[in-house]
Scaffold this motif. Structure first.
Motif, PDB file in Angstrom:
ATOM      1  N   LYS A 135       0.845  -1.181   0.000  1.00 27.86           N
ATOM      2  CA  LYS A 135       0.000   0.000   0.000  1.00 27.86           C
ATOM      3  C   LYS A 135       0.885   1.236   0.000  1.00 27.86           C
ATOM      4  CE  LYS A 135      -4.225   1.815   2.055  1.00 27.86           C
ATOM      5  NZ  LYS A 135      -5.269   1.593   3.083  1.00 27.86           N
ATOM      6  N   PHE A 136       0.672   2.100  -0.989  1.00 19.55           N
ATOM      7  CA  PHE A 136       1.511   3.278  -1.195  1.00 19.55           C
ATOM      8  C   PHE A 136       0.756   4.566  -0.901  1.00 19.55           C
ATOM      9  CE2 PHE A 136       3.565   0.076  -3.743  1.00 19.55           C
ATOM     10  CZ  PHE A 136       4.911   0.400  -3.712  1.00 19.55           C
ATOM     11  N   GLY A 137       1.497   5.568  -0.461  1.00 21.48           N
ATOM     12  CA  GLY A 137       0.985   6.913  -0.344  1.00 21.48           C
ATOM     13  C   GLY A 137       1.937   7.863  -1.042  1.00 21.48           C
ATOM     14  N   VAL A 138       1.390   8.825  -1.753  1.00 21.53           N
ATOM     15  CA  VAL A 138       2.197   9.828  -2.465  1.00 21.53           C
ATOM     16  C   VAL A 138       1.858  11.187  -1.880  1.00 21.53           C
ATOM     17  CG1 VAL A 138       2.763  10.868  -4.679  1.00 21.53           C
ATOM     18  CG2 VAL A 138       2.199   8.424  -4.560  1.00 21.53           C
ATOM     19  N   ILE A 139       2.841  11.834  -1.286  1.00 20.19           N
ATOM     20  CA  ILE A 139       2.612  13.122  -0.629  1.00 20.19           C
ATOM     21  C   ILE A 139       2.432  14.225  -1.665  1.00 20.19           C
ATOM     22  CG2 ILE A 139       3.620  14.861   0.892  1.00 20.19           C
ATOM     23  CD1 ILE A 139       4.970  12.644   2.413  1.00 20.19           C
ATOM     24  N   VAL A 140       1.516  15.128  -1.380  1.00 22.63           N
ATOM     25  CA  VAL A 140       1.267  16.274  -2.249  1.00 22.63           C
ATOM     26  C   VAL A 140       1.487  17.553  -1.445  1.00 22.63           C
ATOM     27  CG1 VAL A 140      -0.366  17.431  -3.770  1.00 22.63           C
ATOM     28  CG2 VAL A 140      -0.461  14.929  -3.498  1.00 22.63           C
ATOM     29  N   PHE A 141       2.531  18.285  -1.788  1.00 19.60           N
ATOM     30  CA  PHE A 141       2.777  19.608  -1.227  1.00 19.60           C
ATOM     31  C   PHE A 141       2.221  20.668  -2.171  1.00 19.60           C
ATOM     32  CE2 PHE A 141       6.510  17.097   0.244  1.00 19.60           C
ATOM     33  CZ  PHE A 141       6.346  17.230   1.611  1.00 19.60           C
ATOM     34  N   PRO A 142       1.976  21.882  -1.682  1.00 21.52           N
ATOM     35  CA  PRO A 142       1.724  22.975  -2.619  1.00 21.52           C
ATOM     36  C   PRO A 142       2.947  23.128  -3.524  1.00 21.52           C
ATOM     37  CG  PRO A 142       1.187  23.630  -0.373  1.00 21.52           C
ATOM     38  CD  PRO A 142       1.903  22.320  -0.268  1.00 21.52           C
ATOM     39  N   GLN A 152      -0.828  18.196   4.933  1.00 19.09           N
ATOM     40  CA  GLN A 152      -1.295  18.466   6.296  1.00 19.09           C
ATOM     41  C   GLN A 152      -1.861  17.221   6.980  1.00 19.09           C
ATOM     42  OE1 GLN A 152      -4.000  21.733   5.522  1.00 19.09           O
ATOM     43  NE2 GLN A 152      -2.436  23.247   6.071  1.00 19.09           N
ATOM     44  N   GLU A 153      -1.964  16.124   6.237  1.00 16.95           N
ATOM     45  CA  GLU A 153      -2.449  14.883   6.830  1.00 16.95           C
ATOM     46  C   GLU A 153      -1.379  14.264   7.722  1.00 16.95           C
ATOM     47  OE1 GLU A 153      -4.379  12.002   4.299  1.00 16.95           O
ATOM     48  OE2 GLU A 153      -4.749  13.532   2.773  1.00 16.95           O
ATOM     49  N   ILE A 154      -1.805  13.526   8.724  1.00 17.73           N
ATOM     50  CA  ILE A 154      -0.843  12.889   9.621  1.00 17.73           C
ATOM     51  C   ILE A 154      -1.119  11.394   9.800  1.00 17.73           C
ATOM     52  CG2 ILE A 154      -0.297  15.003  10.887  1.00 17.73           C
ATOM     53  CD1 ILE A 154      -2.216  14.063  13.077  1.00 17.73           C
ATOM     54  N   ASP A 155      -2.129  10.869   9.145  1.00 18.54           N
ATOM     55  CA  ASP A 155      -2.471   9.458   9.288  1.00 18.54           C
ATOM     56  C   ASP A 155      -1.868   8.661   8.135  1.00 18.54           C
ATOM     57  OD1 ASP A 155      -3.478   7.009   9.862  1.00 18.54           O
ATOM     58  OD2 ASP A 155      -5.582   7.516   9.485  1.00 18.54           O
ATOM     59  N   VAL A 156      -0.708   8.071   8.363  1.00 11.77           N
ATOM     60  CA  VAL A 156      -0.047   7.275   7.333  1.00 11.77           C
ATOM     61  C   VAL A 156       0.288   5.871   7.839  1.00 11.77           C
ATOM     62  CG1 VAL A 156       0.929   9.340   6.227  1.00 11.77           C
ATOM     63  CG2 VAL A 156       2.269   8.115   7.961  1.00 11.77           C
ATOM     64  N   ASP A 157      -0.271   5.492   8.965  1.00 11.19           N
ATOM     65  CA  ASP A 157       0.094   4.224   9.594  1.00 11.19           C
ATOM     66  C   ASP A 157      -0.247   3.008   8.738  1.00 11.19           C
ATOM     67  OD1 ASP A 157       1.085   5.560  11.768  1.00 11.19           O
ATOM     68  OD2 ASP A 157      -0.688   5.253  13.026  1.00 11.19           O
ATOM     69  N   ASP A 158      -1.216   3.149   7.838  1.00 14.35           N
ATOM     70  CA  ASP A 158      -1.633   2.006   7.027  1.00 14.35           C
ATOM     71  C   ASP A 158      -0.722   1.759   5.836  1.00 14.35           C
ATOM     72  OD1 ASP A 158      -2.610   4.522   6.008  1.00 14.35           O
ATOM     73  OD2 ASP A 158      -3.817   3.392   4.562  1.00 14.35           O
ATOM     74  N   LEU A 159       0.227   2.646   5.597  1.00 13.98           N
ATOM     75  CA  LEU A 159       1.031   2.572   4.378  1.00 13.98           C
ATOM     76  C   LEU A 159       2.285   1.734   4.565  1.00 13.98           C
ATOM     77  CD1 LEU A 159       0.774   6.314   3.306  1.00 13.98           C
ATOM     78  CD2 LEU A 159      -0.624   4.399   2.511  1.00 13.98           C
TER      79      LEU A 159
END
Length: 231
Positions: free
Chosen positions: A2-9, A35-42
């Motif tokens: 499971k991947f997450g890709v961060i998006v900054f301005p 601004q999200e802080i929930d990444v524990d599932d990744l």
């Protein structure tokens, strides 16, 4: 995985990374607003290229203080995977997850090109689908991509086998002609000591779809997936 890709301005390669991971490789992938802080599932987090916060102050300097970055640091400390591409590499050095810094290119010009990259090791979870010494072609697009570190840090990187990717000539020679931005030791990508954090200036996500005529970057992602399957 499971991947997450961060998006900054200012991020502009986030969709490219999501496309490769979700649409080409079929992995559960979601965008993570800074601004999200929930990444524990990744299992793995990608910090993509672009111009986070307009590259004000210096590249990655403001992004490092985004709320999500504390979670990224914790994610890495737990042994989970983190990939920083281009601006993402800059953010990782600013956050202290990788040593050194990315500074202005040797000739002080923005470079947008396809360049030759030598894979230094196939023992990393990031490069197991390559061969040690293999020369691949990946796009670069940066103005501040010259890797710099002091002599002690560079020696440690070499001694510990943490330089995974180097700029080279098309035949794999390490010289100034193949080192387009002037990086120390021709460095294009390094890992942390544990090997779970990779920072690289070239863009593998822009060379993963055969329709583009080059899929040399795809093996970086499939290496990680294969490592996960083995684990």
């Amino acid at each position: 995985m499971k991947f997450g890709v961060i998006v900054f301005p200012g991020s502009n390669c986030d969709r490219d990374a999501i496309y490769v991971l979700r649409d080409l490789l079929g992995q559960p992938t979601r965008a993570i607003w800074h601004q999200e802080i929930d990444v524990d599932d990744l299992d793995a987090i990608v910090i993509p290229g672009g111009f986070s916060y307009g590259d004000y102050l210096r590249c990655g300097a403001i992004a490092r203080f985004s709320p999500v970055m504390n979670r990224v640091i914790e994610h890495a400390e737990r042994g989970k995977f983190v990939l920083g591409i281009c601006n993402g590499f800059q953010v990782l050095t600013e956050a202290g997850l990788l040593p050194g810094a990315l500074v202005r290119n040797r000739d002080r010009h923005f470079i947008c090109d396809r360049v030759s990259i030598r894979v230094e090791s196939d023992r990393s979870p990031w490069t197991r689908a390559y061969r040690s010494g293999q020369v691949i072609e990946l796009p670069i697009a940066h103005g501040e991509g010259r890797y710099y570190a002091d002599a002690e840090t560079l020696q440690a990187l070499e001694d510990e086998g943490r330089v995974l990717l180097r700029y080279c000539t098309p035949v794999g020679k390490l010289d100034a002609s193949g080192n387009h931005n002037g990086s120390c030791h021709n460095i294009a990508g390094i890992t942390n000591r544990a090997g779970n954090v990779l920072g690289m200036m070239p863009h593998p996500e822009r060379a993963s779809d055969p329709i583009l005529g080059n899929n040399h970057g795809r093996a970086l992602f499939t290496s990680l997936l294969a490592n996960s399957a083995i684990a």
